[in-house]
Design a protein around this motif. Sequence first.
Motif, short mmCIF file in Angstrom:
data_model
loop_
_atom_site.label_atom_id
_atom_site.label_comp_id
_atom_site.label_asym_id
_atom_site.label_seq_id
_atom_site.Cartn_x
_atom_site.Cartn_y
_atom_site.Cartn_z
N THR A 1 -78.12 -16.14 54.01
CA THR A 1 -77.32 -16.66 52.90
C THR A 1 -76.88 -18.07 53.25
OG1 THR A 1 -75.17 -15.97 53.75
CG2 THR A 1 -76.40 -14.34 52.46
N ASN A 2 -76.16 -18.69 52.33
CA ASN A 2 -75.59 -20.02 52.61
C ASN A 2 -74.61 -19.96 53.78
OD1 ASN A 2 -77.02 -20.87 50.40
ND2 ASN A 2 -75.28 -20.84 49.03
N SER A 3 -74.05 -18.77 54.04
CA SER A 3 -73.06 -18.61 55.10
C SER A 3 -73.67 -18.34 56.46
CB SER A 3 -72.11 -17.46 54.75
OG SER A 3 -71.46 -17.72 53.53
N GLY A 4 -74.97 -18.11 56.51
CA GLY A 4 -75.61 -17.84 57.80
C GLY A 4 -76.64 -16.75 57.72
N VAL A 5 -77.01 -16.23 58.89
CA VAL A 5 -78.04 -15.21 59.00
C VAL A 5 -77.47 -14.04 59.80
CG1 VAL A 5 -80.34 -14.68 59.90
CG2 VAL A 5 -79.87 -16.93 58.96
N GLY A 6 -77.76 -12.83 59.33
CA GLY A 6 -77.35 -11.62 60.04
C GLY A 6 -78.50 -10.65 60.13
N LYS A 7 -78.50 -9.83 61.16
CA LYS A 7 -79.57 -8.87 61.41
C LYS A 7 -79.08 -7.47 61.10
CE LYS A 7 -82.32 -7.25 65.33
NZ LYS A 7 -82.55 -7.45 66.77
N ARG B 1 -91.20 -13.17 56.84
CA ARG B 1 -91.62 -13.10 55.43
C ARG B 1 -90.45 -12.63 54.57
NH1 ARG B 1 -96.81 -10.10 57.39
NH2 ARG B 1 -95.19 -8.58 57.77
N VAL B 2 -90.29 -13.26 53.42
CA VAL B 2 -89.25 -12.86 52.47
C VAL B 2 -89.70 -11.57 51.80
CG1 VAL B 2 -87.98 -13.48 50.39
CG2 VAL B 2 -88.52 -15.24 52.10
N VAL B 3 -88.91 -10.51 51.94
CA VAL B 3 -89.25 -9.21 51.35
C VAL B 3 -88.36 -8.87 50.16
CG1 VAL B 3 -90.30 -8.29 53.44
CG2 VAL B 3 -87.85 -7.97 53.05
N LEU B 4 -87.24 -9.58 50.04
CA LEU B 4 -86.32 -9.35 48.93
C LEU B 4 -85.45 -10.59 48.80
CD1 LEU B 4 -85.25 -7.12 46.95
CD2 LEU B 4 -83.61 -6.52 48.73
N GLU B 5 -85.21 -11.00 47.57
CA GLU B 5 -84.29 -12.12 47.36
C GLU B 5 -83.59 -11.94 46.03
OE1 GLU B 5 -86.08 -16.08 46.92
OE2 GLU B 5 -88.00 -15.08 46.73
N GLY B 6 -82.46 -12.58 45.91
CA GLY B 6 -81.71 -12.45 44.67
C GLY B 6 -80.40 -13.18 44.77
N ILE C 1 -69.98 -8.38 47.61
CA ILE C 1 -70.22 -8.40 49.04
C ILE C 1 -71.26 -7.38 49.47
CG2 ILE C 1 -67.95 -9.32 49.63
CD1 ILE C 1 -67.17 -6.44 50.43
N ARG C 2 -71.96 -6.75 48.51
CA ARG C 2 -72.96 -5.76 48.90
C ARG C 2 -74.32 -6.13 48.34
NH1 ARG C 2 -72.36 -0.09 45.59
NH2 ARG C 2 -73.34 -0.85 43.71
N VAL C 3 -75.35 -5.69 49.07
CA VAL C 3 -76.73 -5.93 48.67
C VAL C 3 -77.47 -4.60 48.75
CG1 VAL C 3 -78.86 -7.15 49.25
CG2 VAL C 3 -76.66 -8.30 49.53
N ASP C 4 -78.20 -4.26 47.69
CA ASP C 4 -78.97 -3.02 47.64
C ASP C 4 -80.27 -3.19 48.43
OD1 ASP C 4 -80.39 -0.72 47.02
OD2 ASP C 4 -80.20 -0.96 44.86
N ARG D 1 -69.89 -14.11 46.91
CA ARG D 1 -69.74 -14.33 45.46
C ARG D 1 -70.69 -15.41 44.97
NH1 ARG D 1 -65.78 -11.22 43.66
NH2 ARG D 1 -64.10 -10.79 45.08
N ALA D 2 -71.50 -15.03 43.97
CA ALA D 2 -72.46 -15.95 43.35
C ALA D 2 -73.27 -16.68 44.40
CB ALA D 2 -71.74 -16.93 42.44
N THR D 3 -73.75 -15.94 45.37
CA THR D 3 -74.53 -16.52 46.46
C THR D 3 -75.96 -16.01 46.40
OG1 THR D 3 -72.61 -16.68 47.89
CG2 THR D 3 -74.73 -16.66 48.97
N ASN D 4 -76.90 -16.91 46.57
CA ASN D 4 -78.30 -16.51 46.70
C ASN D 4 -78.51 -15.96 48.09
OD1 ASN D 4 -79.10 -17.43 44.11
ND2 ASN D 4 -79.11 -19.51 44.88
N TYR D 5 -79.38 -14.97 48.19
CA TYR D 5 -79.70 -14.41 49.50
C TYR D 5 -81.19 -14.16 49.59
CZ TYR D 5 -80.09 -9.88 47.20
OH TYR D 5 -80.46 -8.86 46.37
#
Length: 66
Positions: A56-62, A30-35, A40-43, A18-22
Amino acid sequence: SIYPNPTNDFIYTSYELRATNYKILDVNGRVVLEGKTNGIRVDVSKLPAGTYFLKTNSGVGKFIKE
């Protein structure tokens, strides 16, 4: 965790973004997408097939985009 993995259109996380930058990074860092997400979903439908990292602020996932 991120699911479905591999994915085609959207990725979902097991924690709320919620209201989190990713940032989505490719395997070279390289950053290919950010927003900012309000759920809880990202397109990721516009990304080419490959392996990516969701940061994200919560960590990194692959995840893999088919």
